[in-house]
Design a protein around this motif. Structure first.
Motif, PDB file in Angstrom:
ATOM      1  N   GLY A 191       0.820  -1.218   0.000  1.00 26.23           N
ATOM      2  CA  GLY A 191       0.000   0.000   0.000  1.00 26.23           C
ATOM      3  C   GLY A 191       0.847   1.257   0.000  1.00 26.23           C
ATOM      4  N   GLY A 192       0.296   2.302   0.619  1.00 27.81           N
ATOM      5  CA  GLY A 192       0.913   3.627   0.585  1.00 27.81           C
ATOM      6  C   GLY A 192       2.352   3.679   1.055  1.00 27.81           C
ATOM      7  N   ILE A 193       2.616   3.116   2.217  1.00 33.48           N
ATOM      8  CA  ILE A 193       3.964   3.268   2.789  1.00 33.48           C
ATOM      9  C   ILE A 193       4.974   2.399   2.031  1.00 33.48           C
ATOM     10  N   GLU A 197       6.911  -2.267   9.797  1.00 35.43           N
ATOM     11  CA  GLU A 197       6.397  -0.926  10.052  1.00 35.43           C
ATOM     12  C   GLU A 197       5.916  -0.779  11.503  1.00 35.43           C
ATOM     13  N   LYS A 198       5.815   0.445  11.943  1.00 33.56           N
ATOM     14  CA  LYS A 198       5.314   0.752  13.277  1.00 33.56           C
ATOM     15  C   LYS A 198       3.798   0.679  13.297  1.00 33.56           C
ATOM     16  N   ASP A 255       0.350  -9.037  -1.470  1.00 33.23           N
ATOM     17  CA  ASP A 255      -0.746  -8.188  -0.973  1.00 33.23           C
ATOM     18  C   ASP A 255      -2.048  -8.942  -1.227  1.00 33.23           C
ATOM     19  N   HIS A 273       0.690  -7.296  11.262  1.00 32.58           N
ATOM     20  CA  HIS A 273       2.144  -7.344  11.471  1.00 32.58           C
ATOM     21  C   HIS A 273       2.571  -8.667  12.123  1.00 32.58           C
ATOM     22  N   GLN A 328      11.203   5.747  11.627  1.00 27.76           N
ATOM     23  CA  GLN A 328      12.103   6.590  10.831  1.00 27.76           C
ATOM     24  C   GLN A 328      12.452   7.910  11.505  1.00 27.76           C
ATOM     25  N   CYS A 382       4.702  -4.304   5.627  1.00 31.71           N
ATOM     26  CA  CYS A 382       4.050  -2.990   5.503  1.00 31.71           C
ATOM     27  C   CYS A 382       2.531  -3.132   5.444  1.00 31.71           C
ATOM     28  N   THR A 383       1.987  -4.073   6.177  1.00 31.75           N
ATOM     29  CA  THR A 383       0.539  -4.319   6.199  1.00 31.75           C
ATOM     30  C   THR A 383      -0.117  -3.461   7.285  1.00 31.75           C
ATOM     31  N   PRO A 384      -1.462  -3.444   7.359  1.00 40.25           N
ATOM     32  CA  PRO A 384      -2.111  -2.816   8.524  1.00 40.25           C
ATOM     33  C   PRO A 384      -1.592  -3.441   9.834  1.00 40.25           C
ATOM     34  N   ASN A 385      -1.669  -2.669  10.900  1.00 43.63           N
ATOM     35  CA  ASN A 385      -1.031  -3.034  12.180  1.00 43.63           C
ATOM     36  C   ASN A 385      -1.303  -4.467  12.648  1.00 43.63           C
TER      37      ASN A 385
END
Ligand code: NAD
Length: 349
Positions: A13-15, A96-97, A37, A79, A125, A73-76
């Motif tokens: 996705g976006g990030i 990702e966070k 994805d 993860h 980051q 980099c998926t939704p939280n």
């Protein structure tokens, strides 16, 4: 020709597309070999952009490949299963966070990575920005001294992210606490050398997101789906006696579009991030100024990805280890627990 460092990306996705792809592509020794994805078209699009990578609908197929590292980099809430699948198949992981929305999951991933001698890094980051580097260097040289208090803010006026991954608790596991609070909190904790939180009180509630009093600057969102807080605040006690206040919001009446900041108070000096303004007393006189980094970093996300790559190839410790992340998530998790129980909670993780 020597084999390149092989990377698989989960969640396109976006990030992933906006910053992870360019970050990986900037490292000459890296080859992105696969993208997964649940949205097949998106996986195919990003796989093409990555340069002839394989596209998968199911990340469990991606982790079966011969890869050096997986970038999640998926939704939280996705993860944890994606990170565990990658670790179980022997891959180093950048995620990702927030790494996870519970300390139980952070520990599960971290202990597995340790057992398998794999690197696990949370993508924070902000630690790689110029002002953060300048402040950390000054703090390490004794600029702060013993820290006794900090203030953390991640407050937005109307930047409410509309995608389900941010407003549906089943996917996000939290609202502004987990989405943006985690940035300023992680940064502040890092500047404080990550003390252990022991007691937390707080509130997490919806003031505006179910109604129309504040229009969203990123468009409309599904009011029914909105199942996270739009405002949270907390007060934290650490085992070394230090304290912290934290505020996070997607919506609220304030003149700034966003106040993403922290302020740290030490016995030797105090400092604000991101402005990097410091204040102290030298030889009986007040002294203040602005810290600047010795090296200019233009793309903190790319710097973070490079730091992860280097920790793997040079067998160095993770630049954002799970043992630090778990303390950050413990604070956020405890704010939700304090809201639920209506009292201060003892932090356990
Ligand atoms: N570091 C930052 O500044 C920053 C900024 C934005 C988002 N993020 C984080 O990045 C993550 C993703 O956010 P985003 O903005 O890219 O969201 P997004 O909605 O744009 O992208 C998420 C992607 O994951 C895919 N996905 C969902 N479930 C999946 C699954 N089971 N397997 C594979 N793919 C799946 C979706 O189809 C989507 O394409 C979140 O954890 C968010 O917190 C970080």
């Amino acid at each position: 020709m020597a084999r390149k460092f092989r990377v698989g990306i989960i969640g396109a996705g976006g990030i992933a597309r906006g910053v992870h792809l360019p970050g990986w592509k900037a490292i000459p020794d890296v080859e992105i070999v696969a993208v997964a994805d649940i949205n097949e078209a998106q996986a195919e699009l990003v796989a093409k952009e990555a340069g002839n990578a394989q596209a998968f609908k199911d990340y469990r197929d991606l982790v079966k490949l011969e890869l050096d590292a997986v970038d999640v980099c998926t939704p939280n809430r996705v993860h944890t299963p994606a990170v565990l699948a990658a670790l179980k198949t022997g891959k180093h992981v950048l995620c990702e966070k927030p790494l996870a929305v519970t300390t139980r999951e952070v520990r599960q991933m971290g202990e597995l990575a340790d057992r398998k001698k794999l690197k696990l890094m949370t993508a924070q980051q902000q630690r790689f920005t110029n002002s953060a580097r300048a402040i950390k260097g000054w703090a390490n040289a004794g600029g702060l001294g013993e820290v006794y208090h900090a203030r953390v803010r991640a407050m937005r006026r109307a930047w409410l992210p509309c995608a389900p991954g941010f407003i549906d608790n089943k996917l996000s596991g939290g609202g502004p606490c987990m989405d943006i609070g985690v940035h300023a909190l992680d940064l502040c904790m890092w500047l404080m050398d990550c003390p252990k939180p022991v007691r937390v009180t707080g509130t997490a509630k919806v003031n505006f997101a179910k109604g129309n009093k504040i229009p969203g600057m990123w468009g409309e969102w599904d009011r029914k789906m909105f199942s996270v807080e739009d405002f949270a605040a907390g007060f934290v006690h650490f085992d070394n006696g230090a304290t912290m206040t934290l505020e996070a919001a997607f919506l609220g009446h304030q003149p700034e579009n966003e106040d993403m900041s922290c302020q740290v108070f030490g016995i030797n000096g105090g400092v604000k991030w991101p402005s990097a303004e410091f204040a102290t007393v030298t030889g009986g006189s007040f002294a203040q100024g602005t810290l600047t980094a010795a090296r200019n970093v233009e793309r903190p996300h790319s710097e973070e990805i490079k730091a992860f790559y280097e920790c793997v190839v040079n067998r160095k410790p993770s630049p954002v280890p799970w043992t630090e992340t778990i303390r950050v998530i413990a604070i956020l998790e405890s704010i939700y627990a304090a809201q639920k129980l209506g009292r201060e909670v003892v932090v356990k993780f």
